[in-house]
Design a protein around this motif. Structure first.
Motif, short mmCIF file in Angstrom:
data_model
loop_
_atom_site.label_atom_id
_atom_site.label_comp_id
_atom_site.label_asym_id
_atom_site.label_seq_id
_atom_site.Cartn_x
_atom_site.Cartn_y
_atom_site.Cartn_z
N ALA A 124 -1.45 -1.74 16.87
CA ALA A 124 -1.63 -0.63 16.29
C ALA A 124 -0.17 -2.08 15.73
O ALA A 124 0.68 -2.76 15.55
CB ALA A 124 -0.99 0.58 15.95
N ASN A 125 -0.62 -1.00 14.04
CA ASN A 125 0.63 -2.36 13.07
C ASN A 125 1.39 -0.38 12.00
O ASN A 125 1.39 0.37 12.03
CB ASN A 125 -0.30 -2.64 11.48
N ASN A 126 2.59 -1.80 11.93
CA ASN A 126 3.59 -1.03 10.87
C ASN A 126 2.83 -0.50 10.06
O ASN A 126 1.87 -1.11 9.32
CB ASN A 126 5.31 -1.49 10.89
N ALA A 127 3.39 0.67 9.60
CA ALA A 127 2.54 1.21 8.16
C ALA A 127 3.58 1.32 7.07
O ALA A 127 4.91 1.55 7.13
CB ALA A 127 2.21 2.08 8.39
N LEU A 128 3.59 0.66 5.55
CA LEU A 128 4.40 1.19 4.65
C LEU A 128 3.28 2.04 3.92
O LEU A 128 2.48 1.67 3.32
CB LEU A 128 4.45 -0.11 3.97
N LEU A 129 3.48 3.36 3.29
CA LEU A 129 2.92 3.45 2.47
C LEU A 129 3.66 4.10 1.41
O LEU A 129 4.39 4.87 1.03
CB LEU A 129 2.88 5.58 3.21
N TRP A 130 3.34 3.26 -0.14
CA TRP A 130 3.64 3.56 -0.89
C TRP A 130 2.77 4.34 -2.27
O TRP A 130 1.91 4.34 -2.78
CB TRP A 130 4.24 2.30 -1.27
N GLY A 131 3.65 4.46 -3.27
CA GLY A 131 2.54 4.66 -4.64
C GLY A 131 3.41 5.72 -5.19
O GLY A 131 4.71 6.57 -5.62
N ALA A 132 2.65 7.00 -5.75
CA ALA A 132 2.96 7.63 -7.32
C ALA A 132 3.82 8.55 -5.57
O ALA A 132 3.62 9.51 -4.76
CB ALA A 132 1.79 8.51 -7.16
N ARG A 133 5.03 9.70 -6.65
CA ARG A 133 5.39 10.34 -5.96
C ARG A 133 4.81 11.86 -5.74
O ARG A 133 3.79 12.33 -6.36
CB ARG A 133 6.89 10.98 -6.68
N GLY A 134 5.30 12.29 -4.38
CA GLY A 134 4.70 14.04 -4.59
C GLY A 134 2.69 13.88 -3.99
O GLY A 134 2.17 14.92 -4.25
N MET A 135 2.24 12.46 -3.72
CA MET A 135 1.48 12.52 -3.10
C MET A 135 0.77 12.79 -1.68
O MET A 135 -0.09 12.40 -1.25
CB MET A 135 0.86 11.39 -4.01
#
Length: 295
Positions: free
Chosen positions: A83-94
């Motif tokens: 499995a892969n390390n994950a980066l969750l990025w983007g808009a606040r509060g989503m």
């Protein structure tokens, strides 16, 4: 002076004792059976979290693709598969951090009773420099670990991102097979653009300097983007929360007030939707039982 004289020997012993007191204590193995979630408290403690602040994964609306990908990745890891390390990025509060915690709970709920539980360990942004030590400590533990850092980013002059790169690469030994790292951030590359540009303008070899900064995100095999939600998704989030709480209300009234709420906030997101639900239920005199949406 004779190195074996009693006075010198006493001085050396006191110096050694002082150095031992200054050195960080090794991490004491906790009882991993007491909880499925822990918070890393440097220099040497994993504090169990008896009740995790999270919602049921089905209540996370408007992020279906990210939800499916992260849950599948987490499921594979819990089953001992790559499995892969994950980066969750983007808009606040989503729902970036909510998704990590909800996916962890959903995967554990689907594991056989005799299967090792997946443990979630939260590490705060300011403690990232301890990440290589923590990973090394977990290497020989009897269960898989999901390390989680919420709102991860680095400011100008902050060199702790190098500790993150070293931990994700794993050094000579490699990343432990039983450790995976998830992070959320508002920045896709974790570093501010002006920091990258400043490095490029002052470095002897600008290309190499920028490459080092941008390559930090490359250590994450999964990049999951979160964007501002549509009006339909926003209303679906509110409907989902109210249904989970068992709150019944006139649909036209709900829609009108929900849209007015988002207009006054200047945005639509999962966080804004939940804030509206709290306000709306409070005005109706309805109590919201926290257990009805997970925990």
């Amino acid at each position: 002076m004779d190195m074996n004289t009693p006075d010198l020997q006493s001085v050396l012993e006191r110096i050694a004792e002082s150095l031992e007191r200054l050195a960080p204590r090794p991490l004491a193995p906790p009882d991993f059976d007491v909880a499925d979630c822990f918070v890393f408290e440097p220099p040497a403690r994993l504090a169990p979290v008896r009740r995790v602040n999270r919602v049921e994964i089905d209540l996370l609306k408007g992020i279906d693709r990210a939800k499916d990908i992260l849950t599948e990745n987490t499921q594979r890891f819990a089953n001992g598969l790559p499995a892969n390390n994950a980066l969750l990025w983007g808009a606040r509060g989503m729902g970036k951090s909510s998704l990590v915690k909800s996916a962890h709970a959903a995967v554990n709920a689907g594991l056989p009773a005799d299967h090792p539980r997946l443990k979630l360990i939260e590490i705060h942004r300011e403690d990232i420099e301890h990440l290589p030590l923590l990973m090394g400590f977990l290497r020989d533990a009897p269960c898989p670990f999901l390390l989680f850092c919420d709102d991860l980013s680095f400011d100008a002059g902050d060199a702790s991102y190098k500790s993150l790169k070293a931990a994700l690469d794993g050094g000579v030994e490699g990343r432990p097979d039983n450790v995976l790292f998830y992070a959320t951030s508002n920045r896709r590359h974790l570093l501010p653009r002006d920091m990258i540009e400043n490095e490029a303008s002052t470095a002897i070899n600008p290309g190499e300097s920028v490459e080092e900064k941008v390559s930090l995100s490359d250590r994450f095999g999964l990049w999951l983007g979160f964007h501002k939600c549509s009006q339909d998704d926003y209303l679906a989030m509110i409907d989902g929360y109210l249904a989970a709480y068992g709150v019944e209300v006139d649909a036209d009234l709900l829609r009108r007030e929900a849209l007015e709420w988002s207009t006054t906030r200047g945005s639509r997101s999962g966080r804004v939707a939940f804030q509206f639900v709290q306000d709306f239920a409070g005005r109706l005199g309805v109590r919201l039982a926290p257990t009805s949406i997970g925990g």
